[in-house]
Design an enzyme around this catalytic site. Structure first.
Site, PDB file in Angstrom:
ATOM      1  N   PHE A  53     -15.372   3.790   6.984  1.00 22.67           N
ATOM      2  CA  PHE A  53     -14.025   4.216   6.595  1.00 22.67           C
ATOM      3  C   PHE A  53     -13.808   4.199   5.081  1.00 22.67           C
ATOM      4  O   PHE A  53     -12.717   4.498   4.601  1.00 22.67           O
ATOM      5  CB  PHE A  53     -12.969   3.346   7.287  1.00 22.67           C
ATOM      6  CG  PHE A  53     -13.112   1.868   7.020  1.00 22.67           C
ATOM      7  CD1 PHE A  53     -12.635   1.298   5.851  1.00 22.67           C
ATOM      8  CD2 PHE A  53     -13.733   1.044   7.959  1.00 22.67           C
ATOM      9  CE1 PHE A  53     -12.762  -0.067   5.612  1.00 22.67           C
ATOM     10  CE2 PHE A  53     -13.874  -0.319   7.720  1.00 22.67           C
ATOM     11  CZ  PHE A  53     -13.389  -0.875   6.540  1.00 22.67           C
TER      12      PHE A  53
ATOM     13  N   GLU B  13      -9.352 -10.214  -7.557  1.00 22.10           N
ATOM     14  CA  GLU B  13      -8.418  -9.101  -7.338  1.00 22.10           C
ATOM     15  C   GLU B  13      -7.206  -9.194  -8.265  1.00 22.10           C
ATOM     16  O   GLU B  13      -6.734  -8.179  -8.777  1.00 22.10           O
ATOM     17  CB  GLU B  13      -8.004  -9.082  -5.858  1.00 22.10           C
ATOM     18  CG  GLU B  13      -9.170  -8.693  -4.957  1.00 22.10           C
ATOM     19  CD  GLU B  13      -8.930  -8.920  -3.476  1.00 22.10           C
ATOM     20  OE1 GLU B  13      -9.829  -8.613  -2.686  1.00 22.10           O
ATOM     21  OE2 GLU B  13      -7.840  -9.419  -3.093  1.00 22.10           O
TER      22      GLU B  13
ATOM     23  N   LYS C 157       0.834  -1.206   0.000  1.00 21.79           N
ATOM     24  CA  LYS C 157       0.000   0.000   0.000  1.00 21.79           C
ATOM     25  C   LYS C 157       0.871   1.259   0.000  1.00 21.79           C
ATOM     26  O   LYS C 157       2.087   1.191   0.230  1.00 21.79           O
ATOM     27  CB  LYS C 157      -0.919  -0.040   1.227  1.00 21.79           C
ATOM     28  CG  LYS C 157      -1.941  -1.200   1.175  1.00 21.79           C
ATOM     29  CD  LYS C 157      -2.925  -1.102   2.328  1.00 21.79           C
ATOM     30  CE  LYS C 157      -3.953  -2.222   2.258  1.00 21.79           C
ATOM     31  NZ  LYS C 157      -4.952  -2.108   3.352  1.00 21.79           N
TER      32      LYS C 157
ATOM     33  N   ARG D 156       2.523  -6.555   9.042  1.00 18.10           N
ATOM     34  CA  ARG D 156       1.860  -5.352   9.561  1.00 18.10           C
ATOM     35  C   ARG D 156       2.450  -4.913  10.899  1.00 18.10           C
ATOM     36  O   ARG D 156       2.589  -3.719  11.174  1.00 18.10           O
ATOM     37  CB  ARG D 156       0.353  -5.582   9.647  1.00 18.10           C
ATOM     38  CG  ARG D 156      -0.307  -5.473   8.256  1.00 18.10           C
ATOM     39  CD  ARG D 156      -1.717  -5.984   8.250  1.00 18.10           C
ATOM     40  NE  ARG D 156      -2.444  -5.600   7.046  1.00 18.10           N
ATOM     41  CZ  ARG D 156      -3.632  -6.110   6.708  1.00 18.10           C
ATOM     42  NH1 ARG D 156      -4.199  -7.022   7.477  1.00 18.10           N
ATOM     43  NH2 ARG D 156      -4.227  -5.713   5.603  1.00 18.10           N
TER      44      ARG D 156
ATOM     45  N   THR E  90      -5.517  -6.748  10.800  1.00 17.22           N
ATOM     46  CA  THR E  90      -5.741  -5.472  10.099  1.00 17.22           C
ATOM     47  C   THR E  90      -5.148  -4.303  10.881  1.00 17.22           C
ATOM     48  O   THR E  90      -4.514  -3.415  10.309  1.00 17.22           O
ATOM     49  CB  THR E  90      -7.269  -5.251   9.925  1.00 17.22           C
ATOM     50  OG1 THR E  90      -7.839  -6.410   9.319  1.00 17.22           O
ATOM     51  CG2 THR E  90      -7.555  -4.025   9.080  1.00 17.22           C
TER      52      THR E  90
ATOM     53  N   ASN F  32      -1.920   0.267   6.553  1.00 16.70           N
ATOM     54  CA  ASN F  32      -1.414  -0.964   7.176  1.00 16.70           C
ATOM     55  C   ASN F  32      -0.532  -1.807   6.241  1.00 16.70           C
ATOM     56  O   ASN F  32      -0.509  -3.020   6.314  1.00 16.70           O
ATOM     57  CB  ASN F  32      -2.567  -1.771   7.786  1.00 16.70           C
ATOM     58  CG  ASN F  32      -3.610  -2.168   6.759  1.00 16.70           C
ATOM     59  OD1 ASN F  32      -3.462  -1.868   5.582  1.00 16.70           O
ATOM     60  ND2 ASN F  32      -4.646  -2.847   7.199  1.00 16.70           N
TER      61      ASN F  32
ATOM     62  N   TYR G 135     -12.255  -1.577  -3.762  1.00 16.23           N
ATOM     63  CA  TYR G 135     -12.775  -1.737  -2.401  1.00 16.23           C
ATOM     64  C   TYR G 135     -14.299  -1.622  -2.338  1.00 16.23           C
ATOM     65  O   TYR G 135     -14.851  -1.372  -1.257  1.00 16.23           O
ATOM     66  CB  TYR G 135     -12.121  -0.721  -1.467  1.00 16.23           C
ATOM     67  CG  TYR G 135     -10.714  -1.118  -1.059  1.00 16.23           C
ATOM     68  CD1 TYR G 135     -10.497  -2.183  -0.192  1.00 16.23           C
ATOM     69  CD2 TYR G 135      -9.604  -0.442  -1.549  1.00 16.23           C
ATOM     70  CE1 TYR G 135      -9.219  -2.567   0.190  1.00 16.23           C
ATOM     71  CE2 TYR G 135      -8.312  -0.815  -1.176  1.00 16.23           C
ATOM     72  CZ  TYR G 135      -8.132  -1.872  -0.303  1.00 16.23           C
ATOM     73  OH  TYR G 135      -6.868  -2.246   0.073  1.00 16.23           O
TER      74      TYR G 135
ATOM     75  N   HIS H 192      -2.102  -5.328   1.495  1.00 17.33           N
ATOM     76  CA  HIS H 192      -3.395  -5.980   1.315  1.00 17.33           C
ATOM     77  C   HIS H 192      -3.156  -7.483   1.221  1.00 17.33           C
ATOM     78  O   HIS H 192      -2.106  -7.913   0.735  1.00 17.33           O
ATOM     79  CB  HIS H 192      -4.054  -5.493   0.015  1.00 17.33           C
ATOM     80  CG  HIS H 192      -5.263  -6.281  -0.377  1.00 17.33           C
ATOM     81  ND1 HIS H 192      -6.505  -6.046   0.173  1.00 17.33           N
ATOM     82  CD2 HIS H 192      -5.425  -7.321  -1.240  1.00 17.33           C
ATOM     83  CE1 HIS H 192      -7.378  -6.902  -0.347  1.00 17.33           C
ATOM     84  NE2 HIS H 192      -6.754  -7.691  -1.204  1.00 17.33           N
TER      85      HIS H 192
HETATM   86  P1  IDP Z   1      -7.964  -6.567   5.771  1.00 16.94           P
HETATM   87  O1  IDP Z   1      -7.126  -5.681   4.860  1.00 16.94           O
HETATM   88  O2  IDP Z   1      -7.190  -7.043   6.974  1.00 16.94           O
HETATM   89  O3  IDP Z   1      -8.622  -7.708   5.013  1.00 16.94           O
HETATM   90  P2  IDP Z   1     -10.577  -5.286   5.791  1.00 16.94           P
HETATM   91  O4  IDP Z   1     -11.545  -5.376   6.925  1.00 16.94           O
HETATM   92  O5  IDP Z   1     -10.868  -6.062   4.545  1.00 16.94           O
HETATM   93  O6  IDP Z   1      -9.132  -5.656   6.369  1.00 16.94           O
HETATM   94  O7  IDP Z   1     -10.446  -3.746   5.425  1.00 16.94           O
HETATM   95  C1  IDP Z   1      -9.830  -3.333   4.220  1.00 16.94           C
HETATM   96  C2  IDP Z   1      -8.911  -2.185   4.523  1.00 16.94           C
HETATM   97  O8  IDP Z   1      -9.669  -1.077   4.992  1.00 16.94           O
HETATM   98  C3  IDP Z   1      -7.895  -2.437   5.647  1.00 16.94           C
HETATM   99  O9  IDP Z   1      -6.752  -3.150   5.220  1.00 16.94           O
HETATM  100  C4  IDP Z   1      -7.555  -1.034   6.071  1.00 16.94           C
HETATM  101  O10 IDP Z   1      -6.663  -0.382   5.146  1.00 16.94           O
HETATM  102  C5  IDP Z   1      -8.920  -0.360   5.971  1.00 16.94           C
HETATM  103  N1  IDP Z   1      -9.657  -0.418   7.258  1.00 16.94           N
HETATM  104  C6  IDP Z   1     -10.240  -1.508   7.828  1.00 16.94           C
HETATM  105  N2  IDP Z   1     -10.823  -1.203   8.996  1.00 16.94           N
HETATM  106  C7  IDP Z   1     -10.612   0.117   9.168  1.00 16.94           C
HETATM  107  C8  IDP Z   1     -10.981   1.043  10.198  1.00 16.94           C
HETATM  108  O11 IDP Z   1     -11.632   0.694  11.195  1.00 16.94           O
HETATM  109  N3  IDP Z   1     -10.566   2.346  10.037  1.00 16.94           N
HETATM  110  C9  IDP Z   1      -9.847   2.765   8.934  1.00 16.94           C
HETATM  111  N4  IDP Z   1      -9.495   1.935   7.952  1.00 16.94           N
HETATM  112  C10 IDP Z   1      -9.862   0.626   8.047  1.00 16.94           C
HETATM  113 MG    MG Z   2     -10.024  -7.620   3.481  1.00 13.35          MG
END
Ligand code: IDP
Ligand code: MG
Length: 139
Positions: free
Chosen positions: A59, A128, A11, A104, A93, A114, A51, A117
């Protein structure tokens, strides 16, 4: 059934903070093979499409803006049990909750920025990967 491919992005924060080499090294040392790789940048439109599954989450707008804020590296990876094993090496995450030694934990700055992906299922890994790479670009 397990397929053996997953999809990742380094990212914008991972690139910006100079961790792209270290992150790829970590992935390769964990036994993943690179099948396709592209250094590129998402527009707000393409980040929004990628996304779209999170469209209703609070978010989403910030995430789209963040993911189009700088270059990314898109990668298709191969390994036995790729999806699950990759989720294990990237960690939770939220980097403050990620296990020691995970990508991470080592390289991410926040729950949003973070570092990487990782696809969450075989089906999404294929969707994807296809989002970034045409059949002709892969082997
Ligand atoms: P993941 O990347 O661990 O699969 P997801 O729940 O699919 O997590 O969320 C996608 C992306 O959205 C995360 O990697 C992160 O960049 C962002 N994200 C997820 N939860 C939050 C949040 O609570 N606040 C801000 N950004 C978030
Ligand atoms: Mg995800």
């Amino acid at each position: 059934m397990t397929t053996n491919r997953t999809f990742t992005m380094i990212k914008p924060d991972g690139i910006e903070n100079g961790y792209s080499g270290a992150i790829l090294d970590h992935i390769l040392k964990a036994g993943f093979k690179i099948i396709a790789m592209k250094y590129t940048r998402l527009s707000p439109e393409t980040a929004g499409q990628f996304y779209a599954i999170h469209k209703e989450r609070p978010f989403y707008k910030d995430l789209v803006s963040y993911m189009s804020s700088g270059p990314i590296v898109a990668v298709i990876l191969e390994k036995e049990n790729a999806v699950e094993d990759f989720r294990t090496i990237i960690g939770a995450t939220d980097p403050t909750k990620a296990a020691d030694g995970t990508i991470r934990k080592l390289y991410a700055k926040s729950i949003e920025a973070n570092a990487v992906h990782g696809s969450d299922s075989n089906e999404n890994a294929a969707i994807e990967g296809n989002f970034f790479f045409s059949m002709l670009e892969r082997f």
